[in-house]
Design an enzyme around this catalytic site. Structure first.
Site: not given
Length: 335
Positions: A105, A21
């Protein structure tokens, strides 16, 4: 021969779960998932309360523990926005559980790790994709079309920069053991954008990193890339800078500048400036939610095996370049 193609729980829309989260998941990914072709099934956190709080807002199931999410029925794919140091572990576990994977990424810090994940994904008839959402903004397609059409003549050089002001030094981006540092946090953006303009022979010509001895991570850096066609790419980045998010393309007959290349808001209309001889043309790109674009592209790759090879090639190429940049800067052999 046995058909290894996973059977999607939904005939029309693949189900997705979110492993972690993180702020980017809550702020950008979850709203985009709701508008994408995916069905949001669940979010997972190591903290039950955190998972429940996020799930209540997102309108999905809450799961305590990442492994439990991988066991849920209806989860065909997962998005992993965990700290960089955990990407490879949880991507592998998800692939082994038969789930398609979208990794935030930078996906992994070494080319061999990227190749291992791609090999596992292809063995299981799955896709593993790195989330460079900025590439899904239409301004980049516009830029590539202008270059291909000869608007700036023959491309000679790319110059990209991404820098952000310093934030709380206790944050993940400053923790070396979690894969923090300027190269991984912001340097990956101009390097990845450069790949859209350099040929497959792209290699590292030079690199440097500046380290903060108190933080123990690199806070700024530069990389010079080049290909066999003579095109060069200068990539600069940092975590202690005034905000800058741009790249320009310099050709034999002009120059094209993208003023807000990497992190435009979903309502922004970035400007491309095309400079030709004694005139400048301002091209206004359409507003676009690039996170919606990346989840749509991920769903396409989940549904269509033919769409996966490009994502796998890009992931391996990026991991290799990033590892070689870091190794060159540190005077080490790349992993």
């Amino acid at each position: 021969m046995e058909d290894l193609t996973p059977v999607l729980e939904s005939e029309q829309r693949a189900g997705i779960g979110i492993i972690g989260c993180a702020d980017i998941a809550v702020r950008r990914a979850l709203p985009a998932v709701h508008r994408s072709p995916f069905r949001l099934v669940a979010v997972a956190s190591r903290s039950r309360k955190k998972a429940e709080d996020v799930a209540a807002t997102a309108g999905c199931a809450a799961v305590e523990g990442y492994e439990r999410l991988l066991e849920l029925p209806g989860v065909d794919a997962v998005y992993i926005p965990l700290p960089n140091s955990e990407h490879a572990t949880w991507a592998r576990r998800a692939l082994e559980a038969g789930k398609h994977v979208l990794l935030e990424k930078p996906a992994v810090p070494a080319e061999d790790s990227a190749r291992d994940l791609v090999a596992l994904a292809e063995e299981r008839a799955l896709v593993v994709m790195e989330n460079f959402a900025f590439l899904r903004h239409p301004q980049h397609e516009q830029a590539q079309s202008l270059v291909a059409d000869g608007a700036i003549g023959e491309l000679r050089a790319y110059n990209g920069a991404f820098g952000i002001p310093p934030t709380d030094p206790r944050g993940i981006k400053y923790q070396a053991d979690l894969g923090g540092g300027a190269l991984w946090e912001v340097g990956c953006y101009p390097v990845r954008a450069a790949q859209e303009y350099l040929g497959p022979s792209a290699r590292v010509l030079g690199a440097g990193l500046k380290f903060d001895p108190d933080l123990g991570v690199d806070v700024s850096g530069v990389a010079l890339l080049g290909d066999d066609g003579g095109v060069t790419a200068h990539c600069s980045f940092g975590l202690s800078h005034g905000y800058r998010s741009t790249y320009d393309l310099w050709g034999s007959e002009g120059r094209l500048v993208l003023e807000w290349a990497f992190t435009p808001s979903h309502s922004a209309r970035p400007v491309l400036r095309l400079q030709q001889k004694d005139r400048e043309t301002r091209i206004v790109a359409p507003a676009s939610d690039q996170f919606l674009g990346v989840f749509t592209a991920f769903h396409d790759a989940v549904r269509d095996p033919a769409a996966r090879a490009g994502h796998h090639r890009d992931l391996v190429r990026q991991a290799g370049l990033m590892a070689r940049i870091r190794a060159h800067a540190l005077g080490e052999e790349p992993r």
